[in-house]
Scaffold this motif. Structure first.
Motif, PDB file in Angstrom:
ATOM      1  N   CYS A  12       0.857  -1.191   0.000  1.00  0.00           N
ATOM      2  CA  CYS A  12       0.000   0.000   0.000  1.00  0.00           C
ATOM      3  C   CYS A  12       0.896   1.245   0.000  1.00  0.00           C
ATOM      4  CB  CYS A  12      -0.835   0.055   1.267  1.00  0.00           C
ATOM      5  SG  CYS A  12      -1.711  -1.461   1.627  1.00  0.00           S
ATOM      6  N   GLY A  13       0.421   2.320  -0.579  1.00  0.00           N
ATOM      7  CA  GLY A  13       1.175   3.584  -0.542  1.00  0.00           C
ATOM      8  C   GLY A  13       2.584   3.393  -1.081  1.00  0.00           C
ATOM      9  N   THR A  14       3.562   3.907  -0.333  1.00  0.00           N
ATOM     10  CA  THR A  14       4.956   3.806  -0.777  1.00  0.00           C
ATOM     11  C   THR A  14       5.361   2.355  -1.020  1.00  0.00           C
ATOM     12  OG1 THR A  14       5.525   5.799   0.400  1.00  0.00           O
ATOM     13  CG2 THR A  14       7.345   4.337  -0.122  1.00  0.00           C
ATOM     14  N   SER A  15       4.902   1.452  -0.181  1.00  0.00           N
ATOM     15  CA  SER A  15       5.289   0.040  -0.349  1.00  0.00           C
ATOM     16  C   SER A  15       4.804  -0.476  -1.708  1.00  0.00           C
ATOM     17  CB  SER A  15       4.709  -0.813   0.778  1.00  0.00           C
ATOM     18  OG  SER A  15       5.164  -0.336   2.016  1.00  0.00           O
ATOM     19  N   GLU A  50      -6.496   0.304   1.549  1.00  0.00           N
ATOM     20  CA  GLU A  50      -5.406  -0.263   2.351  1.00  0.00           C
ATOM     21  C   GLU A  50      -5.957  -1.051   3.536  1.00  0.00           C
ATOM     22  OE1 GLU A  50      -2.435   2.606   3.447  1.00  0.00           O
ATOM     23  OE2 GLU A  50      -2.252   3.372   1.413  1.00  0.00           O
ATOM     24  N   THR A 110       4.638  -4.478   4.010  1.00  0.00           N
ATOM     25  CA  THR A 110       3.954  -3.518   4.864  1.00  0.00           C
ATOM     26  C   THR A 110       4.940  -3.128   5.964  1.00  0.00           C
ATOM     27  OG1 THR A 110       2.154  -3.167   6.438  1.00  0.00           O
ATOM     28  CG2 THR A 110       2.672  -5.482   5.926  1.00  0.00           C
ATOM     29  N   GLY A 157       5.010  -1.256   8.479  1.00  0.00           N
ATOM     30  CA  GLY A 157       4.587  -1.283   9.878  1.00  0.00           C
ATOM     31  C   GLY A 157       4.058  -2.646  10.306  1.00  0.00           C
ATOM     32  N   ASN A 216      -6.492   6.361   7.066  1.00  0.00           N
ATOM     33  CA  ASN A 216      -6.569   4.892   7.157  1.00  0.00           C
ATOM     34  C   ASN A 216      -6.422   4.485   8.619  1.00  0.00           C
ATOM     35  OD1 ASN A 216      -3.841   4.749   7.785  1.00  0.00           O
ATOM     36  ND2 ASN A 216      -3.224   3.900   5.809  1.00  0.00           N
ATOM     37  N   LYS A 245      -4.180   2.773  10.284  1.00  0.00           N
ATOM     38  CA  LYS A 245      -2.889   3.048  10.923  1.00  0.00           C
ATOM     39  C   LYS A 245      -2.794   4.520  11.327  1.00  0.00           C
ATOM     40  CE  LYS A 245       0.975   3.474   8.270  1.00  0.00           C
ATOM     41  NZ  LYS A 245       2.135   3.077   7.459  1.00  0.00           N
ATOM     42  N   LEU A 246      -3.256   5.410  10.426  1.00  0.00           N
ATOM     43  CA  LEU A 246      -3.143   6.839  10.696  1.00  0.00           C
ATOM     44  C   LEU A 246      -4.144   7.283  11.769  1.00  0.00           C
ATOM     45  CD1 LEU A 246      -2.578   7.991   7.002  1.00  0.00           C
ATOM     46  CD2 LEU A 246      -0.857   7.666   8.780  1.00  0.00           C
ATOM     47  N   ARG A 300      -2.411   6.422  14.833  1.00  0.00           N
ATOM     48  CA  ARG A 300      -1.276   7.329  15.042  1.00  0.00           C
ATOM     49  C   ARG A 300      -1.779   8.676  15.578  1.00  0.00           C
ATOM     50  NH1 ARG A 300       2.292   8.491  10.024  1.00  0.00           N
ATOM     51  NH2 ARG A 300       2.599   6.239  10.172  1.00  0.00           N
TER      52      ARG A 300
HETATM   53  C1  F1P Z   1       1.554   1.958   3.865  1.00  0.00           C
HETATM   54  C2  F1P Z   1       1.222   3.455   3.793  1.00  0.00           C
HETATM   55  C3  F1P Z   1       2.475   4.321   3.710  1.00  0.00           C
HETATM   56  C4  F1P Z   1       2.064   5.793   3.680  1.00  0.00           C
HETATM   57  C5  F1P Z   1       1.168   6.144   4.884  1.00  0.00           C
HETATM   58  C6  F1P Z   1      -0.018   5.216   4.943  1.00  0.00           C
HETATM   59  O1  F1P Z   1       2.271   1.669   5.026  1.00  0.00           O
HETATM   60  O2  F1P Z   1       0.449   3.693   2.644  1.00  0.00           O
HETATM   61  O3  F1P Z   1       3.232   4.023   2.576  1.00  0.00           O
HETATM   62  O4  F1P Z   1       3.216   6.608   3.708  1.00  0.00           O
HETATM   63  O5  F1P Z   1       1.919   5.991   6.091  1.00  0.00           O
HETATM   64  O6  F1P Z   1       0.444   3.839   4.939  1.00  0.00           O
HETATM   65  P1  F1P Z   1       2.848   0.228   5.348  1.00  0.00           P
HETATM   66  O7  F1P Z   1       1.749  -0.780   5.113  1.00  0.00           O
HETATM   67  O8  F1P Z   1       4.019  -0.010   4.437  1.00  0.00           O
HETATM   68  O9  F1P Z   1       3.257   0.283   6.793  1.00  0.00           O
END
Ligand code: F1P
Length: 585
Positions: A88-91, A134, A160, A162, A487, A489-490, A493
């Protein structure tokens, strides 16, 4: 200014979400200090962190070797096999880049390309964050089934950072249920016990339960956990930075190894040496005299541009251009930047991009990525303080792209003498060729030196966009407080940030966040009990959700009062430090 130390119990915080002591005062640092601090953090990728296993740990190296063997056998039997990289995202973006690179390498070697990537939210997510998918394990499984249909041997690498993304969790679970076809690998940067243990909607397991199942299975089946620890991110939780770089290092170590093993049955280097070569590149990044100062100058130009509502444009060819596009795409989710603040343009646009869904330019302005698009839509309208950053491997820059009256910077991997344009700042990079050849040999250096240029570019561009947003006042201490709550995770956070600075309980911090999302001082039970996905849906389009919640938590004031404070002083770094020092007096 008060510095807040980690509270007791912080070790239950995943390493990828922990605070990095190196950058704790990055918000008040000069551009040169910022670049230097970020470089120090990048070096930690290879130096390891605390007692955790590092990239060079025996277990990590042994796991890499086993995955290389599986990958090599798939490359040899590409008609029935597939290597899927997913995230997801950068990954997901690094998954895309890696699949693109190694498919091209296989074609060069007259072999069948057998890499595919998956990204939550599909190809739109390569440009703009699509965070809702995600959190959707069912969608992850459907997409995986779709692309692996008919294949009998699949190496699946779920990335992922995290150890948290439900999209990837669902896919890993599906692979474990179908081990006849799939070899699942999870790639992330937390110890397994710190994988996320929150319930996932529409699903029966948490991510931690998936990892625990993988732990149980890994000794008896082809199931792999690749989770070295690279230490906390320079901007807390910003996994695009160190974790994204480490993802690139590990994937490339696996697939260069696999391609050469498949080609000649043997590799001329040890797995460890290939990783060491990235470390040498990292350590030498700013060795050329004046190069760190030059990057700091770009940070200053670009920071001033964003502060005056200007824009930053990356312009590049091939994978260096793609590094620019990836860096640009991360600014809106990481810093709440607008899609126009930082943009990337690529020579020949989609023809060179080679993504799954092809040309997406009809989706709108921000999906238009070619040099021609830039010549037509951007160059005639640039402002004098906008910054165009050319990224080039050989010093050449398309002359059509240089006809603009704004600030210009060049990042080049060729000697200064081969530069064809004049710019305000020039960064001349050179790879430590001798050291690299002694680690991986001359042939491999010739074949793969592009990978080292890419990672160098990533480190520099990450420093530029991080530095500019720090200059814009988006970061408090080393925490991005104004994050988009888009999402799961955020969401967690955001609660952690409120708890950390206000010292409220977890429950009260969550209430504060919900009050800010729903713009109310009276939170009903009905709102509290809604699923997290509803809160995320409500929060995603809003701005300043977390700063508003945080100020009302610190000052025990209403949501509207904290919004009033933010309207008076929009620089988050200032308003929070002023509020905290007021409270502490
Ligand atoms: C995936 C991700 C990050 C993005 C943001 C939300 O995270 O999309 O790439 O920068 O933090 O989550 P992860 O699954 O690689 O931890």
């Amino acid at each position: 200014m008060p510095t807040i130390s980690l509270k007791a119990g912080a070790m239950s915080v995943p390493v990828t979400e922990a605070v990095n002591p190196i950058t704790k005062n990055v918000d008040v640092a000069s551009p040169l200090e910022i670049v230097s601090l970020l470089h120090k953090c990048d070096k930690e990728i290879f130096e390891g962190w605390n007692e955790y296993k590092s990239l060079y740990d025996e277990e990590v190296l042994a796991t890499l070797d086993k995955i290389i063997t599986v990958a090599a056998s798939i490359i040899e039997n590409a008609a029935s096999g597939l290597i899927v990289l997913s995230g997801c995202g950068t990954s997901g973006r690094i998954a895309f880049l890696t699949a693109r690179t190694f498919n091209a390498k296989l074609s060069e070697l007259s072999r069948t390309p057998c890499f595919k990537y998956l990204i939550a939210g599909r190809d739109k997510a390569l440009f703009t964050s699509q965070e809702a998918p995600e959190d959707d394990p069912v969608c992850g499984v459907e997409m995986l089934k779709e692309i692996t249909d008919g294949k009998t041997k699949v190496l699946f690498i779920g990335i992922t950072c995290g150890l948290s993304a439900p999209y990837v969790g669902g896919q890993l679970q599906y692979c474990m249920e179908n081990l006849g076809v799939f070899t699942p690998v999870v790639l992330g940067f937390n110890p397994t016990h710190l994988a996320r243990n929150n319930p996932i909607e529409k699903w029966e397991s948490t991510f931690l339960q998936v990892i625990n199942k993988m732990e149980e299975m890994k000794s008896s089946s082809n199931v792999f956990i690749l989770n070295p620890v690279v230490g906390p991110e320079p901007i807390t939780g910003s996994s695009r930075m160190k974790s994204g770089s480490a993802t690139k290092v590990l994937l490339e170590t696996i697939f260069t190894g696999a391609i050469l093993s498949a080609k000649s049955g043997d590799r001329p280097w040890q797995t460890k040496s290939f990783i060491q070569s990235y470390q040498v590149v990292c350590n030498n990044l700013y060795n050329a005299k004046g190069s760190m100062e030059a990057v700091a100058q770009i940070v200053e130009l670009a920071g001033n541009s964003l502060k005056s509502n200007g824009s930053i444009y990356y312009v590049g060819e091939g994978t260096l251009g793609i590094m620019g596009m990836i860096d640009a795409s991360e600014c809106p989710p990481t810093y709440g930047a607008s899609l126009s603040d930082v943009r990337g343009f690529l020579d020949r646009g989609y023809k060179s991009f080679r993504n799954n869904d092809g040309d997406l330019s009809s989706l709108g302005l921000h999906f238009q990525i070619s040099f021609n698009d830039m010549i037509k839509d951007i160059l005639p309208h640039v402002k004098p303080f906008d910054v165009v950053i050319y990224i080039t491997s050989d010093g050449n820059v398309d002359q059509r792209m240089t006809k603009c009256l704004c600030k210009k910077a060049l990042i080049s991997f060729a000697p200064k003498s081969s530069t064809v344009i004049s710019t305000d700042v020039e960064v001349n990079m050179s790879l430590p060729k001798e050291a690299l050849i002694s680690l991986i040999g001359e042939t491999a250096f010739q074949q793969f030196s592009m990978l080292f240029e890419e990672i160098s570019t990533k480190w520099i561009l990450n420093a530029i966009t991080t530095g500019t947003h720090v200059m814009k006042g988006k970061v408090f201490q080393n925490m991005m407080v104004d994050l988009k709550v888009s999402n799961n995770k955020l969401f967690h956070r955001a609660i952690g940030i409120i708890q950390r600075f206000s010292e409220l309980s977890l429950e009260d911090s969550k209430d504060c966040l919900l009050r800010s999302i729903y713009n109310t001082d009276n939170l009903s039970e009905e709102i509290r009990e809604r699923p997290i996905s509803c809160h995320i849906e409500a929060a995603t389009p809003l701005s300043q959700v977390v700063p508003r919640a945080l100020l009302s938590a610190i000052l025990s004031c209403s949501v509207s009062e904290s919004q009033r404070l933010l309207d008076k002083e929009p620089v988050i770094q200032k308003v929070i430090s002023q509020t905290l020092s007021g409270v502490n007096q």
